[in-house]
Enzyme design. Structure first.
Site, PDB file in Angstrom:
ATOM      1  N   ASN A  94      43.259  12.613  41.067  1.00 42.42           N
ATOM      2  CA  ASN A  94      42.090  11.950  40.484  1.00 42.42           C
ATOM      3  C   ASN A  94      41.064  12.954  39.986  1.00 42.42           C
ATOM      4  O   ASN A  94      40.474  12.781  38.911  1.00 42.42           O
ATOM      5  CB  ASN A  94      41.444  11.014  41.510  1.00 42.42           C
ATOM      6  N   HIS A  99      39.869   9.054  37.088  1.00 38.50           N
ATOM      7  CA  HIS A  99      40.211   7.836  37.817  1.00 38.50           C
ATOM      8  C   HIS A  99      41.017   6.851  36.971  1.00 38.50           C
ATOM      9  O   HIS A  99      41.780   6.052  37.514  1.00 38.50           O
ATOM     10  CB  HIS A  99      38.935   7.171  38.344  1.00 38.50           C
ATOM     11  N   GLU A 129      45.241   4.871  48.381  1.00 39.21           N
ATOM     12  CA  GLU A 129      46.540   5.335  47.906  1.00 39.21           C
ATOM     13  C   GLU A 129      47.637   5.120  48.941  1.00 39.21           C
ATOM     14  O   GLU A 129      48.719   5.689  48.835  1.00 39.21           O
ATOM     15  CB  GLU A 129      46.476   6.817  47.523  1.00 39.21           C
TER      16      GLU A 129
END
Length: 213
Positions: A94, A99, A129
């Site tokens: 990220n 993002h 995640e």
């Protein structure tokens, strides 16, 4: 009123027919309204049990399913198994790619899990995640096979930016084991997979046996 019997009978028949038609319409309208309400409730239920980003069942759906799995453990050799999965170094991904790219990866993970597991299995987004797969009536050998298949699918997939791998902890439900204990053992195996270098599956240790009295 001087009406003939035939006229009276005809009026009565018309009135009865009109009343019957109204009753049919009223019942049909009521049934339609009830079905619409059921559909609305079903949609709300589905939305409250589905992760909007990945399309997988969410944590609420997972918690309900694993509770049922634990309660259904009655005299079977294999009550079921659990896989806990975590994307490797996803924060770094990220930070590097943004993002939006991370969200694209999460959507791809949802599709990959749906195709990699068996029809009877329940893949879910556990949080962030992290993902989970419930495998009803599966022993540890079957669970390990599914987990290895998922890991291979991640390695073979085309990911945006860079390769994305996953670590997996696998545990089979033991006799008299609670759902929380099963999650705890799978989570410990997941951390062991991370510590061993990531991009792999680790089988959970069996539950600790109670000390003899």
């Amino acid at each position: 009123a001087g009406w003939s019997a035939i006229t009276v009978a005809s009026i009565q028949a018309l009135a009865t027919g009109a009343l019957l038609a109204w009753m049919i319409w009223w019942v049909a309208t009521l049934l339609e309204r009830l079905q619409r309400q059921r559909d609305e409730v079903r949609v709300l239920h589905d939305e409250s049990h589905t992760d909007a980003l990945t399309g997988l069942p969410n944590r609420r759906a997972f918690d309900e399913a694993i509770a049922v799995l634990g309660q259904g453990r009655r005299g079977h050799d294999h009550g079921g198994s659990l896989l806990l999965l975590d994307l490797d170094r996803f924060k770094d991904y990220n930070d590097r790619f943004g993002h939006q790219a991370g969200d694209a990866v999460l959507r791809q993970v949802g599709a990959l899990l749906r195709h990699a597991v068996r029809p009877s299995d329940l893949p879910a987004r556990y949080g962030g995640e992290e993902f989970a797969v419930l495998l009803p009536e599966a022993g540890i050998e079957e669970a390990m096979q599914v987990a290895e298949r998922i890991v291979r699918a991640f390695r073979a997939a085309a990911w945006p930016g860079r390769a994305v791998t996953i670590s997996v902890g696998a545990a089979a439900l033991a006799a008299s084991e609670s759902a929380d204990a099963l999650v705890g053992r799978a989570d410990a195996a997941l951390y062991a997979a991370k510590a061993a270098g990531r991009d792999r599956v680790v089988q959970a240790a069996p539950p600790a046996q109670p000390a003899p009295a």
